[in-house]
Scaffold this active site. Sequence first.
Site, short mmCIF file in Angstrom:
data_model
loop_
_atom_site.label_atom_id
_atom_site.label_comp_id
_atom_site.label_asym_id
_atom_site.label_seq_id
_atom_site.Cartn_x
_atom_site.Cartn_y
_atom_site.Cartn_z
N HIS B 6 0.84 -1.21 0.00
CA HIS B 6 0.00 0.00 0.00
C HIS B 6 0.87 1.25 0.00
CE1 HIS B 6 -3.70 2.15 2.06
NE2 HIS B 6 -3.33 2.75 0.95
N HIS B 8 1.29 5.06 -2.29
CA HIS B 8 0.68 5.92 -3.31
C HIS B 8 1.71 6.91 -3.85
CE1 HIS B 8 -3.29 4.45 -2.27
NE2 HIS B 8 -3.18 4.86 -1.02
N ARG B 71 -2.25 8.45 -6.01
CA ARG B 71 -2.70 9.05 -4.75
C ARG B 71 -4.19 8.77 -4.53
NH1 ARG B 71 -3.61 15.01 -4.25
NH2 ARG B 71 -3.59 15.48 -2.02
N ALA B 72 -4.53 8.22 -3.37
CA ALA B 72 -5.91 7.80 -3.15
C ALA B 72 -6.85 9.00 -3.04
CB ALA B 72 -6.00 6.96 -1.88
N HIS B 180 -10.67 1.17 -1.35
CA HIS B 180 -10.09 2.40 -0.82
C HIS B 180 -10.91 3.59 -1.28
CE1 HIS B 180 -7.20 5.27 0.62
NE2 HIS B 180 -6.21 4.41 0.74
N HIS B 226 -5.75 0.31 5.93
CA HIS B 226 -5.79 0.96 7.24
C HIS B 226 -6.19 -0.03 8.32
CE1 HIS B 226 -7.29 3.63 3.94
NE2 HIS B 226 -6.08 4.10 4.15
N GLU B 287 1.56 2.71 3.71
CA GLU B 287 0.98 3.89 3.06
C GLU B 287 1.93 5.09 3.16
OE1 GLU B 287 -3.01 4.84 4.29
OE2 GLU B 287 -3.46 5.86 2.42
#
Lengths: 362, 362
Positions: B6, B8, B71-72, B180, B226, B287
């Site tokens: 995970h 980004h 990028r989420a 996500h 998460h 992340e």
Amino acid sequence: MIIDVHGHFTTTPPQVAGFRKRQVETFARTGLALDEPPPRVTDEEIRAGIEPNQLRKMNERGVDLTIFSPRAIGMDHHNADEASNAVWARYCNDLVARACGLYPDRFVPACQLPQAAGVPPRDRVFEELDRCVGERGFVAANLNPDPSGGHWSDPPLWDRQWWYPLYEKLVALDIPAMIHVSGSCNPNFNPAVASHYLNGDTAAFVQCMTSDLFKDFPTLRFVIPHGGGAVPYHWGRYRGIAQDMGLPPLEESVLKNLYFDTCVYHQPGIDLLLEVVPAANILFASETVGAVQGVDPQTGQAFDDTRRYIDASRSGNATSREQIFSGNALGVYPRLRSHPACAGCELPSVGRPHHPLDGAAS
Amino acid sequence: MIIDVHGHFTTTPPQVAGFRKRQVETFARTGLALDEPPPRVTDEEIRAGIEPNQLRKMNERGVDLTIFSPRAIGMDHHNADEASNAVWARYCNDLVARACGLYPDRFVPACQLPQAAGVPPRDRVFEELDRCVGERGFVAANLNPDPSGGHWSDPPLWDRQWWYPLYEKLVALDIPAMIHVSGSCNPNFNPAVASHYLNGDTAAFVQCMTSDLFKDFPTLRFVIPHGGGAVPYHWGRYRGIAQDMGLPPLEESVLKNLYFDTCVYHQPGIDLLLEVVPAANILFASETVGAVQGVDPQTGQAFDDTRRYIDASRSGNATSREQIFSGNALGVYPRLRSHPACAGCELPSVGRPHHPLDGAAS
């Protein structure tokens, strides 16, 4: 002394839910409040709901006193208008008051508010608070942060115009609010007890953490139920986000005003809660009879018998347990102190919450 | 071998976000997609974003390989239509592919999908999946369960008409989806990294647990980021609710298909995750560079250096760590196995996830 700060009257007789059903149907059909008095409930029916359920479990588990409020999923603010919901709240609160009156040593009432989606909480809500707290001995209120029932279409808790008048009222009455959503009419969040409840808890915490709410109301107290939703599990994330955002540490921004209950239904969860959150911010609760009613096949005990997890937790000690089981409740709910069952209780000397009555009571 | 599932590309040069800003403004003003090619990004700009940030931290922390996606919070599905979002997804995915191409031993790409609020994922999404996975070596996709950005106005993940065609595509390509959310335009859930992200994780888990989704797609694999939102902290609640609802135990209903990452930024949280969730269902992730970028004053280490918590956890052992750090990733993301960096890796013999390529690879 063990005080459970989170119990609901989930065992009312069927005519109670039947009345709400007619209210909702009438409102959906006509846009008007049902013109019909709520049905009568006898003392025997109240006893029959409580004795074999909440009271039996309290006795089995050694819980002395429960702060008792109407069924949370039944608050149902999203399904009718303020006029209907005012009748409904008054009815539900009166039933809770009667239950508490039948077992005055075991239950203390907390009230449901006549909120409605799209309506800021004003006179009708204040009137019900005055009636319940001022006249009938209620010690707290349940505040729904999402009266839209999963659409989250009203403003967040930090919105001054929408919410601050209600906070002024809570402060004036010196009662805490439990921030508790009701059911969800958004299928993304069902069943509400599994999804909407915990998401509501997490959202409420973040709204408090990222706003000036408690700076503006330094004596306001919120209880976040269900162990604080996702928050304690992500305590490092929240400490880090606060730091990255230039906010004060959580101890300063929220922990003088926010409390988590212990409705977490397994040992590792309670261990984590007691490990990361200061004992002064934890209030014993089980939400019995509520979200989970079965026996855990892994332990042979009821999932919601949260006292066992606290007694067995590696994270607690005698002092912290005393705070969690009763001391903190007397600090957060100062109106409890005049309750006969709490007459002999002392406030904890360690980690004691601040509130306006501190001077008078110590 | 340590694989972070995970990461980004949060460090793109400013013209990337600038382009999206113009897309959104154009759509808001005209209702049409911006008629302008995305701006050029040089290899030097990509290197300048990654080397002092993601790559430096991977080196410092001993992370070998990162599954790298756009990028989420930038996916931004709620701010424009499908046509705009298709251009945006293609652009972001190409940038990720180029970054991975510059560091082929260190990054493997996962893609953003051109979802849009109110639009079921169909041809445009499938075309982007074919392009990324079929042609460019992507190993996974990020699926947004709430393209409305905090309004949750599209159907839940179990909705057959809305979502099942996408699941058929994921199964056919044999890639997992990380569930996500992106940013939130609902002020109740901001900042999204603090509230909307975790609530999206929790809601997605419950949607899976209470539906036939994995019965209908037994080889579909979802990664809940998460640390699974609120779920592991409330594992007892979920076991109990499943039991009360007459659903199968979590091991049967979801744990053959659902995986939690380790983006939990403190030791007690990781300890709980490793204690309650089987090691076979946990995937190492941080992340980085993402939600929390600071140093924890309590430990002197970066909050998001999650490897430390796993190394130090009282709940793990050598076997479970190997599964969590790399073995499970090779099971959940079978396309990783043909990646040069994973050539020498063995699949774990214990608690190995099932997937269609099992026979071929073992």
